[in-house]
Scaffold this motif. Structure first.
Motif, PDB file in Angstrom:
ATOM      1  N   HIS A 315       0.826  -1.224   0.000  1.00 56.62           N
ATOM      2  CA  HIS A 315       0.000   0.000   0.000  1.00 56.62           C
ATOM      3  C   HIS A 315       0.857   1.270   0.000  1.00 56.62           C
ATOM      4  CE1 HIS A 315       0.786  -0.328   4.313  1.00 56.62           C
ATOM      5  NE2 HIS A 315       0.008  -1.382   4.413  1.00 56.62           N
ATOM      6  N   TYR A 347      -4.149   0.722  -2.855  1.00 59.86           N
ATOM      7  CA  TYR A 347      -5.605   0.616  -2.785  1.00 59.86           C
ATOM      8  C   TYR A 347      -6.202   1.965  -3.185  1.00 59.86           C
ATOM      9  CZ  TYR A 347      -4.921   2.391   2.066  1.00 59.86           C
ATOM     10  OH  TYR A 347      -4.546   3.108   3.175  1.00 59.86           O
ATOM     11  N   TRP A 352      -6.661   6.330   4.892  1.00 55.91           N
ATOM     12  CA  TRP A 352      -6.304   5.048   5.481  1.00 55.91           C
ATOM     13  C   TRP A 352      -7.020   4.907   6.812  1.00 55.91           C
ATOM     14  CZ3 TRP A 352      -3.955   6.297  10.052  1.00 55.91           C
ATOM     15  CH2 TRP A 352      -3.159   7.449  10.117  1.00 55.91           C
ATOM     16  N   ASP A 423      -5.796  -4.520   1.239  1.00 58.36           N
ATOM     17  CA  ASP A 423      -5.328  -4.324   2.611  1.00 58.36           C
ATOM     18  C   ASP A 423      -6.467  -4.436   3.619  1.00 58.36           C
ATOM     19  OD1 ASP A 423      -3.534  -3.836   4.703  1.00 58.36           O
ATOM     20  OD2 ASP A 423      -3.831  -1.669   4.601  1.00 58.36           O
TER      21      ASP A 423
END
Length: 549
Positions: A315, A347, A352, A423
């Motif tokens: 990521h 991603y 996040w 993820d």
């Protein structure tokens, strides 16, 4: 052990550094990715950094942009050469197939085949591909009319976690046929595969040894440094897990700060010896020295250089490249040009999420240049304030941070060595990031169709053949996956390019993607327009051959 309480830092200094970094990034973008300033060019001339009140981060709830036409393959009277992996698997058009998928735009990124065609499946294998005006119709026990749809190899999620009996069904609805926990699996390989037998999941599964988990078995706190003897024992545990079926090694020094550079190199030596990738959640995720994204990338490049291991940067949009993406990608590109073996994944979200007491949230305001209003507690619509932060911290709430810019997602999608990985996998608590359920459809809907950041065949390559090739050297099953050719495994995703998109949000990640029409796993339909077939538990464990070679 409770980790240190986040403190308020210098947001102004962070924003100044980001502004300077973005200026350098513009130059690097022009140098490495071309000077086109059209859609998807990665130009930052109009970009603003995270936390800038003049440009609030994109809301995950915003409705989709108007759809644009998806280009069809160039018209041609003669179809391209049919891809063949195994000639002995071929069956003629007079064969009665178990399944036929007819009239769709078949895209095989591995071979470049892109043409309207029909596919015949016998058992779990692609046994025929016919195309062109003179092609005979296929006869089958079950037929899927794919007219106007795209037929692709099933998507391989390279960066997920253990199947849990729930999240896999949302992966299936996102077009995924293989869920690979390369962000580390909690458990030792022998016990893990015993707990996840073939036929227990609608999609395939497997993954990597998890250094963080094994450290815990030796009583190590995240901040503890292992003694040399303990490090040697951990390496032998990793070797055992690879022999027992895991297909790679995973480390996460940002979350286990006690992990030393020597620990990472020792794992890289093992990865090189056994020819598996070392997948790393890099050590740093901000741009304030000491300890910056580019230093983290430098550590991984050096590990690849010193050991010959294949190093995969996990990521990169959230760790290793945030705010300095062109420079980070440029350093990996230079390493590849040098002859080193490196890849990365991304991603497709500009935020996040992790737990507030994790090491990542230490000094979060200074590190990321964001404030309370840029944080949203997962499973709620609540944006935090200075007054509500303490309660969320006390609960160690999973919290999303809007700390990325559009460029942090778009540039990796344009780099040829970067693939797509979610993820995340959803559990029944629904306390998770929406990437757990909408990652792949979001790439196809938002970044291919709407923003035209990357074309469709390239995006599909990042979801299919690229992750297969990353792991296939020691995972024989993956040599027949991520491909659509005669002799390939019949793991197939059929979607509508005009409607495919994600629906999951931070408030409610338990929403299936739309536009994924059919998913075939092991030659059997697992998802149709009527929904998932609950009896279709055709997933198998994808294991390394290290213990049997």
């Amino acid at each position: 052990m409770n980790e240190p309480r986040p403190t308020v830092g210098s947001i102004a200094r962070r924003r100044l550094l980001l502004a300077l970094g973005f200026g350098v990034t513009n130059v690097a973008v022009l140098r490495r990715f071309g000077s086109d300033t059209g859609p998807g060019s990665g130009s930052l001339s109009d970009s603003t950094g995270p936390g800038d009140p003049a440009a609030a981060p994109e809301s995950p709830d915003a409705g989709p942009a108007p759809a644009t036409a998806v280009a069809e393959p160039a018209p041609s009277e003669d179809p391209p050469e049919i891809p063949v992996l195994d000639e002995s698997a071929a069956r003629g058009p007079d064969h009665l197939f178990d399944l036929a998928i007819v009239g769709g735009r078949v895209i095989d990124p591995a071979s470049g085949f892109d043409f309207v065609a029909s596919i015949g499946v016998t058992g779990s294998t692609v046994a025929a591909i016919v195309a062109g005006p003179d092609a005979a119709p296929l006869q089958a026990f079950e037929t899927i009319d794919a007219t106007g749809l795209v037929v692709s190899p099933g998507f391989i999620d390279i960066l997920s976690y253990s199947p849990n009996g729930y999240g896999e069904w949302f992966k299936l609805a996102d077009g995924v046929t293989a869920n690979l926990g390369m962000h580390g699996l909690d458990g030792r390989a022998d016990g893990w595969f015993a707990a996840h037998p073939d036929g227990s999941s609608p999609i395939h599964f497997g993954g990597a040894y998890d250094n963080a988990f094994v450290r815990q078995t030796y009583g190590l706190d995240p901040y503890d440094t292992a003694a040399p003897g303990t490090t040697n024992a951990i390496i032998e545990d990793a070797r055992t897990d690879l022999r027992n079926g895991f297909v790679g090694l995973h480390m996460q020094p940002e979350y286990t700060p006690g992990t030393t550079a020597e620990d990472l190199l020792a794992h890289a030596v093992l990865a090189a010896e056994l020819d598996v990738p070392l997948c790393v959640h890099a050590r740093y995720s901000d741009n304030i020295a000491p300890g910056t994204n580019l230093q983290a990338i430098g550590e991984l490049v050096q590990a690849a250089r010193e050991t010959g291991a294949h190093v995969h940067v996990e990521h990169i949009n959230s760790t290793g490249g945030t705010g300095v993406m062109a420079e980070a990608l440029g350093r990996i590109s230079d390493a590849i040009d040098e002859g080193l073996s490196m890849t990365a994944c991304v991603y497709p979200y500009e935020f996040w999420a992790t737990y507030l007491k994790s090491a990542r949230y230490q000094d979060w305001q200074e590190k990321y240049g964001i404030s309370y209003g840029d944080l949203q507690v997962a499973g709620t619509s609540q944006r935090l304030t200075e007054q509500t932060f303490d309660a969320a911290y006390a609960n160690n709430s999973l919290t999303a941070a809007f700390a990325m810019s559009p460029t942090d997602v778009e540039l990796p999608l344009q780099a040829d060595f970067v693939m797509v990985g979610s993820d995340a996998i959803l559990d029944r608590s629904h306390n998770n990031h929406p990437r757990s359920t909408g990652c792949f459809s979001r790439v196809l809907g938002r970044y291919v169709r709407e923003r035209e950041v990357v074309d469709l065949p390239t995006a599909l390559s990042k979801m299919t053949i690229q992750p297969a090739r990353l792991l296939e050297r020691r995972c024989p099953d993956l040599r027949r996956k991520g491909r659509l050719g005669i002799g390939a495994d019949a793991d197939i995703t059929v979607f509508d390019p005009a409607t495919v998109t994600d629906r999951s949000t931070i408030e409610n990640p338990a929403q299936e993607s739309t536009g994924i029409q059919w998913v075939v796993v092991e030659g059997r339909v697992a998802l149709s327009p009527d929904g998932a077939r609950s009896e279709a538990l055709n997933g198998r464990g994808l294991q390394s051959d290290i213990g049997t070679a």
